[in-house]
Design a protein around this motif. Sequence first.
Motif, short mmCIF file in Angstrom:
data_model
loop_
_atom_site.label_atom_id
_atom_site.label_comp_id
_atom_site.label_asym_id
_atom_site.label_seq_id
_atom_site.Cartn_x
_atom_site.Cartn_y
_atom_site.Cartn_z
N UNK A 27 0.83 -1.20 0.00
CA UNK A 27 0.00 0.00 0.00
C UNK A 27 0.87 1.25 0.00
N UNK A 28 1.80 1.27 0.93
CA UNK A 28 2.70 2.44 1.03
C UNK A 28 3.58 2.53 -0.22
N UNK A 29 4.11 1.36 -0.62
CA UNK A 29 4.98 1.33 -1.80
C UNK A 29 4.27 1.84 -3.03
N UNK A 30 3.03 1.42 -3.22
CA UNK A 30 2.25 1.84 -4.39
C UNK A 30 2.08 3.35 -4.42
N UNK A 66 -0.83 -6.88 -6.18
CA UNK A 66 -0.04 -7.67 -5.23
C UNK A 66 -0.66 -7.61 -3.83
N UNK A 67 -1.21 -6.46 -3.49
CA UNK A 67 -1.86 -6.31 -2.19
C UNK A 67 -3.10 -7.21 -2.12
N UNK A 68 -3.84 -7.23 -3.24
CA UNK A 68 -5.04 -8.08 -3.27
C UNK A 68 -4.67 -9.56 -3.16
N UNK A 69 -3.56 -9.94 -3.78
CA UNK A 69 -3.10 -11.33 -3.68
C UNK A 69 -2.81 -11.67 -2.21
#
Lengths: 247, 479
Positions: A113-116, A173-176
């Motif tokens: 989240x932060x990375x995105x 990737x977060x959803x995964x």
Amino acid sequence: MFLLIIQSVLCVLCVLVMSVLVVRLFLEGQAYKLDGHPSEWIYTREKAGNLLLTCLPLFLLSVGATVVSAVMGVKSSSKPQKDAEITRDLTIRCIKEPSAEMLAERSIQKRFHIGGWCGFAACMVPIVLYCVNPAHFDSSDAEGLETVIGAMVLHTAPWTCLAIAVLSVCLLLRDKSLERETNLAKNCKKEAISSKTAASSGKTVMIVRFAVLAAAMLCIILGMFNGSMRDVLYKAINICTECIGLG
Amino acid sequence: MDKNHTMKRKLIQLYAALLYNANLRGYIDGKIYTGNVKAACVPGFNCYSCPAAAGACPLGALQNALASSGKKAGFYVFGILMLYGLMLGRTICGWLCPLGLIQELLHMIPTPKLPKNRVTRALSYLKYVILAVFVCAVPVWYGIRHDMAVPGFCKYICPAGTFEGAVGLLSNPNNADYFGMLGILFTRKFVIMLIIGLFCIFCYRSFCRFICPLGAVYSLFCKIALVGVKVDGTRCNGCGACVRHCGMDVRKVGDHECIHCGHCMEVCPQKAISLKAGSLTLMAPEADARRQKWSRIAGGIAMAVLAFALVWFNFLDPSIQKQPEPEAPAQAEQTAAEGFEVGNVLKDFEIPCTDGSVFRLSEQRGKVVVINLWATWCGPCVQELPHFEALYAAHSEDIAVIAVHSPFVTDDVNEFLAEKDFTIPFAVEPEEGNVWQIVDGSTTLPQTIVLDRNGVVIYNQRGSVTPDLLESLYTQAAG
């Protein structure tokens, strides 16, 4: 489904044909202009009418397909979309204590989240730097303005695309990770659902509302006195031909 | 829950579209509404150059305010946007935006639909980039550096401007001469409009979700907006049906992407969602006789307001009565050759110039005369002034050029001219009218009129001119 596909093809064709015709008409007009008729009209009402007539059969066919679909009761499917976060939240509501693996997944999610958002913000930096540099907005004649806007779009579009791509990948990737957490949660010990009550932030919101309302009223009153209300009127009752894309 | 909620919303959207565009006679005349009411910005996205528009577009007004921010703060527009944002927020997008209605109607065309996903969610941030670049950066810099109003979004993207403004004006037979000014700008914007329209068929409210800077502005108020859908925490079981059924890229009900359309009220199994204004419930899943009664009263008042607006804008507004007809055609009946059309001799006029001299048309006989109608707030007008200056410099012995500013003055014209090195004479049209009426000047700017040595009109067109065109017109007029 067959009707839906036919309709889609017709819609795309309509737009394609119309776009091609408009561009062709413009190019013909340009050629006409280069032939030594600079003050002659590129478009005329008749030319535009003929253009519309060319598209009319396709347009009517599309309308016909819509009518047929309506008569036959064909509708686009509107399935509810899955949302990994909601599924996770629903699952973990029945869990007393999250496991260590689940906490690890949450940490991963936080990182994505932060990375995105950091990635998105990083991609915005060149755009902001470009926009705040007055040197990029130097030309003032018509051709210069086109060049400036063209250059601006060329500069900002790749960064915007990259920002959206970075954000999309991080969301994916977060959803995964959310899905993995949901699977882990399914194996945990379950409990009765407890309902959460959101902490009330009503007072703060009310204060902010009053502040914004006061600021808005103040701005409107100031605007009435400093002439900006009159400016809005003058702009609204006059047509700037280029501003609406006429030319 | 009202079963006809969706229909009710569509009717309110239609109502808003009709109220914003109450000047229906504009479609008959082919002219825009010029009454004082237009100083009020409407909350939704509606081009003020649409012949029927009765109010100003908040986004167009914002861009123009930013363009003149170097000289004057656009307090009024900022205040209006804050007020709308605070009161309604993105409820405007869901209920009061004509463009939203058009998008929803396009989406009703039965085709396979593109569902929302991670990419569309990320794409929903594109509108903030467009807001920053086209709505803020371009107008601000061009306004500050070049004294030129360049509303970047209106000029290069806005599909409402193309559809309502440009196409709306072009479709009227009275505006046949507008076709003369079409070119690359229109071609590009028309294609953009078609593409956006196509996307809206396949992808719910594509313009709203990915492009609309006005939605981006209103979304900044999502936390404090008074009206909006609210979730009753005591009833909500967190099933997420609201988010899963929503067409927008929301993460939760009422966030910055939520347009408060109330679709979630229909799908919520717990009946936990309602449309509220503060603590007052405007719409809720359960029927309430008292609310229905008030709803009927509000509906009646709204219909009365619409009826009044339609009568006012089409029949009673003073601006309808005061619109002066050009003098020249009446003159043309008496002396056939006098008028403003190509081939007519232009009626004599005199106008005081900003340098103190007086420009008399009759004194210019034997010279080619170029009259330019312009305004400081018109970007293209300011942009083409150097072309007239160059023409004047090249043929100063044989040409008379006068640039007449619109009677609507927003900036100090003398101050504006003092910053430039123009040698051509400038004048400001008086409010009671003078040159404007003689040359058939209108609310459409810029306009250029070229007369030959005998005072005969050889060119009278609205729209921008190029140096090549001016040179060719000079050659034609000089004979």
